[in-house]
Design a protein around this motif. Sequence first.
Motif, PDB file in Angstrom:
ATOM      1  N   ARG A 194       0.817  -1.215   0.000  1.00  0.00           N
ATOM      2  CA  ARG A 194       0.000   0.000   0.000  1.00  0.00           C
ATOM      3  C   ARG A 194       0.852   1.267   0.000  1.00  0.00           C
ATOM      4  O   ARG A 194       0.398   2.313  -0.470  1.00  0.00           O
ATOM      5  N   SER A 195       2.089   1.184   0.515  1.00  0.00           N
ATOM      6  CA  SER A 195       2.996   2.329   0.380  1.00  0.00           C
ATOM      7  C   SER A 195       3.262   2.607  -1.091  1.00  0.00           C
ATOM      8  O   SER A 195       3.210   3.757  -1.558  1.00  0.00           O
ATOM      9  N   ILE A 196       3.559   1.554  -1.843  1.00  0.00           N
ATOM     10  CA  ILE A 196       3.875   1.693  -3.264  1.00  0.00           C
ATOM     11  C   ILE A 196       2.656   2.154  -4.048  1.00  0.00           C
ATOM     12  O   ILE A 196       2.720   3.116  -4.834  1.00  0.00           O
ATOM     13  N   ILE A 197       1.522   1.474  -3.858  1.00  0.00           N
ATOM     14  CA  ILE A 197       0.315   1.800  -4.623  1.00  0.00           C
ATOM     15  C   ILE A 197      -0.178   3.205  -4.273  1.00  0.00           C
ATOM     16  O   ILE A 197      -0.604   3.966  -5.152  1.00  0.00           O
ATOM     17  N   GLY A 198      -0.113   3.582  -3.005  1.00  0.00           N
ATOM     18  CA  GLY A 198      -0.558   4.913  -2.618  1.00  0.00           C
ATOM     19  C   GLY A 198       0.304   5.998  -3.225  1.00  0.00           C
ATOM     20  O   GLY A 198      -0.207   6.990  -3.773  1.00  0.00           O
ATOM     21  N   ALA A 199       1.618   5.832  -3.142  1.00  0.00           N
ATOM     22  CA  ALA A 199       2.519   6.831  -3.727  1.00  0.00           C
ATOM     23  C   ALA A 199       2.323   6.913  -5.233  1.00  0.00           C
ATOM     24  O   ALA A 199       2.254   8.007  -5.816  1.00  0.00           O
ATOM     25  N   GLN A 200       2.204   5.754  -5.900  1.00  0.00           N
ATOM     26  CA  GLN A 200       2.057   5.770  -7.353  1.00  0.00           C
ATOM     27  C   GLN A 200       0.705   6.338  -7.766  1.00  0.00           C
ATOM     28  O   GLN A 200       0.575   6.937  -8.842  1.00  0.00           O
ATOM     29  N   THR A 201      -0.312   6.178  -6.927  1.00  0.00           N
ATOM     30  CA  THR A 201      -1.615   6.788  -7.196  1.00  0.00           C
ATOM     31  C   THR A 201      -1.480   8.301  -7.325  1.00  0.00           C
ATOM     32  O   THR A 201      -2.000   8.915  -8.272  1.00  0.00           O
ATOM     33  N   LEU A 202      -0.774   8.907  -6.380  1.00  0.00           N
ATOM     34  CA  LEU A 202      -0.611  10.366  -6.406  1.00  0.00           C
ATOM     35  C   LEU A 202       0.269  10.812  -7.568  1.00  0.00           C
ATOM     36  O   LEU A 202       0.013  11.834  -8.198  1.00  0.00           O
ATOM     37  N   ILE A 203       1.302  10.047  -7.852  1.00  0.00           N
ATOM     38  CA  ILE A 203       2.175  10.379  -8.986  1.00  0.00           C
ATOM     39  C   ILE A 203       1.392  10.292 -10.292  1.00  0.00           C
ATOM     40  O   ILE A 203       1.468  11.192 -11.143  1.00  0.00           O
ATOM     41  N   ASP A 204       0.621   9.214 -10.466  1.00  0.00           N
ATOM     42  CA  ASP A 204      -0.165   9.055 -11.689  1.00  0.00           C
ATOM     43  C   ASP A 204      -1.239  10.132 -11.809  1.00  0.00           C
ATOM     44  O   ASP A 204      -1.609  10.534 -12.922  1.00  0.00           O
ATOM     45  N   LEU A 205      -1.733  10.588 -10.672  1.00  0.00           N
ATOM     46  CA  LEU A 205      -2.741  11.639 -10.676  1.00  0.00           C
ATOM     47  C   LEU A 205      -2.157  12.958 -11.173  1.00  0.00           C
ATOM     48  O   LEU A 205      -2.890  13.841 -11.642  1.00  0.00           O
ATOM     49  N   GLY A 206      -0.843  13.089 -11.088  1.00  0.00           N
ATOM     50  CA  GLY A 206      -0.180  14.273 -11.613  1.00  0.00           C
ATOM     51  C   GLY A 206      -0.099  15.438 -10.652  1.00  0.00           C
ATOM     52  O   GLY A 206       0.073  16.584 -11.082  1.00  0.00           O
ATOM     53  N   ILE A 207      -0.183  15.166  -9.348  1.00  0.00           N
ATOM     54  CA  ILE A 207      -0.075  16.276  -8.411  1.00  0.00           C
ATOM     55  C   ILE A 207       1.350  16.844  -8.458  1.00  0.00           C
ATOM     56  O   ILE A 207       2.306  16.112  -8.747  1.00  0.00           O
ATOM     57  N   PRO A 208       1.538  18.137  -8.175  1.00  0.00           N
ATOM     58  CA  PRO A 208       2.871  18.744  -8.292  1.00  0.00           C
ATOM     59  C   PRO A 208       3.822  18.386  -7.156  1.00  0.00           C
ATOM     60  O   PRO A 208       5.033  18.560  -7.294  1.00  0.00           O
ATOM     61  N   ASN A 209       3.299  17.877  -6.063  1.00  0.00           N
ATOM     62  CA  ASN A 209       4.139  17.586  -4.896  1.00  0.00           C
ATOM     63  C   ASN A 209       5.124  16.463  -5.178  1.00  0.00           C
ATOM     64  O   ASN A 209       4.804  15.516  -5.916  1.00  0.00           O
ATOM     65  N   PRO A 210       6.306  16.508  -4.581  1.00  0.00           N
ATOM     66  CA  PRO A 210       7.187  15.332  -4.604  1.00  0.00           C
ATOM     67  C   PRO A 210       6.579  14.239  -3.726  1.00  0.00           C
ATOM     68  O   PRO A 210       6.142  14.513  -2.608  1.00  0.00           O
ATOM     69  N   VAL A 211       6.511  13.014  -4.235  1.00  0.00           N
ATOM     70  CA  VAL A 211       5.828  11.913  -3.549  1.00  0.00           C
ATOM     71  C   VAL A 211       6.776  10.725  -3.427  1.00  0.00           C
ATOM     72  O   VAL A 211       7.481  10.380  -4.391  1.00  0.00           O
ATOM     73  N   TYR A 212       6.757  10.087  -2.244  1.00  0.00           N
ATOM     74  CA  TYR A 212       7.606   8.929  -1.984  1.00  0.00           C
ATOM     75  C   TYR A 212       6.817   7.865  -1.217  1.00  0.00           C
ATOM     76  O   TYR A 212       5.895   8.179  -0.460  1.00  0.00           O
ATOM     77  N   ALA A 213       7.208   6.628  -1.395  1.00  0.00           N
ATOM     78  CA  ALA A 213       6.727   5.537  -0.548  1.00  0.00           C
ATOM     79  C   ALA A 213       7.724   5.326   0.581  1.00  0.00           C
ATOM     80  O   ALA A 213       8.944   5.387   0.351  1.00  0.00           O
ATOM     81  N   LEU A 214       7.227   5.101   1.786  1.00  0.00           N
ATOM     82  CA  LEU A 214       8.122   4.771   2.891  1.00  0.00           C
ATOM     83  C   LEU A 214       8.565   3.327   2.726  1.00  0.00           C
ATOM     84  O   LEU A 214       7.744   2.395   2.778  1.00  0.00           O
ATOM     85  N   GLU A 215       9.833   3.115   2.516  1.00  0.00           N
ATOM     86  CA  GLU A 215      10.364   1.779   2.277  1.00  0.00           C
ATOM     87  C   GLU A 215      10.073   0.866   3.465  1.00  0.00           C
ATOM     88  O   GLU A 215      10.480   1.146   4.586  1.00  0.00           O
ATOM     89  N   ASN A 216       9.325  -0.196   3.217  1.00  0.00           N
ATOM     90  CA  ASN A 216       9.005  -1.231   4.204  1.00  0.00           C
ATOM     91  C   ASN A 216       8.072  -0.760   5.311  1.00  0.00           C
ATOM     92  O   ASN A 216       7.892  -1.461   6.313  1.00  0.00           O
ATOM     93  N   GLY A 217       7.466   0.416   5.169  1.00  0.00           N
ATOM     94  CA  GLY A 217       6.399   0.843   6.055  1.00  0.00           C
ATOM     95  C   GLY A 217       6.740   0.873   7.533  1.00  0.00           C
ATOM     96  O   GLY A 217       7.878   1.132   7.930  1.00  0.00           O
ATOM     97  N   THR A 218       5.730   0.596   8.351  1.00  0.00           N
ATOM     98  CA  THR A 218       5.950   0.616   9.804  1.00  0.00           C
ATOM     99  C   THR A 218       6.948  -0.449  10.241  1.00  0.00           C
ATOM    100  O   THR A 218       7.656  -0.269  11.229  1.00  0.00           O
ATOM    101  N   GLN A 219       7.012  -1.551   9.501  1.00  0.00           N
ATOM    102  CA  GLN A 219       8.000  -2.579   9.850  1.00  0.00           C
ATOM    103  C   GLN A 219       9.423  -2.069   9.617  1.00  0.00           C
ATOM    104  O   GLN A 219      10.327  -2.340  10.409  1.00  0.00           O
ATOM    105  N   GLY A 220       9.617  -1.330   8.523  1.00  0.00           N
ATOM    106  CA  GLY A 220      10.925  -0.735   8.282  1.00  0.00           C
ATOM    107  C   GLY A 220      11.283   0.282   9.351  1.00  0.00           C
ATOM    108  O   GLY A 220      12.446   0.386   9.762  1.00  0.00           O
ATOM    109  N   TRP A 221      10.301   1.039   9.815  1.00  0.00           N
ATOM    110  CA  TRP A 221      10.508   2.015  10.890  1.00  0.00           C
ATOM    111  C   TRP A 221      10.949   1.298  12.166  1.00  0.00           C
ATOM    112  O   TRP A 221      11.921   1.683  12.818  1.00  0.00           O
ATOM    113  N   PHE A 222      10.244   0.238  12.510  1.00  0.00           N
ATOM    114  CA  PHE A 222      10.569  -0.548  13.704  1.00  0.00           C
ATOM    115  C   PHE A 222      11.957  -1.177  13.582  1.00  0.00           C
ATOM    116  O   PHE A 222      12.761  -1.139  14.526  1.00  0.00           O
TER     117      PHE A 222
END
Length: 523
Positions: A194-222
Motif C-alpha cells: 500500500r505504500s507503493i500503490i498509494g505513492a504511485q496513485t498520487l504520482i499518476d494523478l499528476g499532483i505537483p508535490n514530490p511523492v515517496y513511498a516509505l520503504e518497508n512501512g511501519t516494519q521498516g521504521w521498527f
Amino acid sequence: MTKHIGAEVVKAWLSDGAEIALIDVREHGQYGEGHPLFAVSVPYSSFEMGIFTLVPNPRVRLVLCDAGDGVAERAADAAEAMGYANVFVLAGGVDAWREAGYMLYAGVNVPSKAFGELVEHTRGTPRVAAKDLKAMQDAGENMVIVDGRTFAEFQRMSIPGGISCPNGELALRIGSLVPDPTTRIIVNCAGRTRSIIGAQTLIDLGIPNPVYALENGTQGWFLAGLQLDHGASRRHGPAPATASLEALRSSVRRLAEERGVAFVAAEEVARWLADPARTTYLLDVRTPEEFAGQPVRGFVHAPGGQLVQAADQWIGVRGARIVLLDAEQVRAPMTAQWLRQQGHEAYVLEGGIAAAGALAARSTAAMDLPEPASIAPEELAEALGSGGVRLIDLRFSMSYRKEHVSGAVWSIRPRIPSIIVDPAEPVVLIADRPGVATLAALDLAAAGVRDVRQLAGGQEAARAAGLPMEAAPELPVDADCIDFLFFTAARHDGDATAARQYLAWELGLVDQLDAQERAAFRL
C-alpha cells in the motif's frame, strides 16, 4: 458425482479467457502456508456461508482444492446442493499442484502483493528509508506522512506524525489534506504494497508535490530502531469543494480511460446481471461511514484501497465483470484503473449513486440451514457434571488456548468426524461466529450423531454462568492449528526476525511468478 481434474488442466483453464473460480477449501492457516497464486480462500468450516458471495454465479467453472484429504469432495457435495452445476475437484490437492511443477505461494492476498512489487519494478516508484524520513522530521522539513491503510490499522500502530488517509481516498482528499504544492508527501503502510500503490496513485494523478513511498512501512521504521505511535486518531479531512472536484473528476476519468476503464450506464449493468453466462460483481468503494449512512441496494461494500490490496476477499471468479460505485466519480475510476492493471475486467457505474437505483437488488444470502437446538449454560453444567456429553469448542484455536470451558475439546469442521467415538453420545458445540455451529452440525449428523446442540450465548455466556475455565497455551499443538497462520503472526509484535522474513517474502514474490502468472498483470 464429483469430477476430478488434473493440475495441468486447471493451470490451462486459469489463462484460457473464460471465467473460473479456483477455491481453496482448506483452513486459513493451511491456505497461508502455500496455495496456487490465483486460488481464493473459502475454508470448509464456513464454506456455505462464504461461497455464494465470492462466487455468485452457479454456472461458473468451480474448481475446489484441498490437501488431498477428501475435504474438497465434501465441499463439492455442499456446492452442488446449493445449485452449482459445474463443480470440479483438483485431483490430489495442492500437493499434486506442486508435483506438477507449479508454485505454491505462502501468505495471503498474494496476487495483490505481487502486483505491488511489479508496480515498483516497472514504474520506479520513489521511496525513502525510515532513517532518512526521521532525519527529515527532525530537520523540520515541509512534509506530510500519509498512512494508506484502514483507520483501524492506523490506530494500532503508525509513524509518529502520520495522518490516516486510506489509499482509496487519496485521489479525492489529498488536495484538502496537503494544499501546499511544495510539501513533500510520504505514503506508508505496514509493509510495502500500500505504500507503493498509494505513492504511485498520487504520482499518476499528476499532483505537483514530490511523492515517496516509505520503504518497508511501519516494519521498516521498527527495524530501524525507531518508535511507533499507538492509538493515534489523526484522519483525513473532507472531500474538495464542488469547483475543485469537477477538475479532479475530469483528470481522473482521463487517466482511467487511458488504462482501459469504461464507464457503463445502469441499463447496461442490468443486462449484465441478467446474463447467466457471466459473473458481475457490484462493489461500493466509499468509506465505511458513507456506506453505512447511505447503502446502495445490491452493492457490497469494498473500500477502494482495500479492494486493490486484497481483491481476492471480494472477487472469487477470474474473468468476471466488476462494476464499481462511488458518490463523485473519482474513487471508483481510480480503483478501477488499478484493478484493470491487476488483470480484472473493471468498470465504473456512470452517474454513481444517483444511477444505481435503476439496478435490481440481488440476493447474496447463503444456504438457509436450521440451527442446532440450543442448550443453556446452566443445563450444560448439569450435563457435564453427570457425564455423557461431548463438548466441542469450535472457536479459533488461539482463543481456545487462552481460555475454554474445562473438559471441552477443540476441533474444526473438517476434522469433526474424526473425534466422534460414540455417535450415540450427545454433543454440545461452542461457537462465537454465526453459522459455524450450524455447518459443523451438518457433518456431525452425517457421521451419525443424533443429538447435537449449541451452547446459547457461546463462551461469554459460559463464563458469565460460572462454568469452570482453563487455559491450554500449547493445545491444540501448532500442527493442528490449521485455522491460524503462524507465518505472519509475529511481525507486528516486536519480533524483528519475523518482520525481516515477511519483508523478504514480499520482495521475493516477483521472482516466483512464472510467465503465465506474470502475463495476467497488465501494467
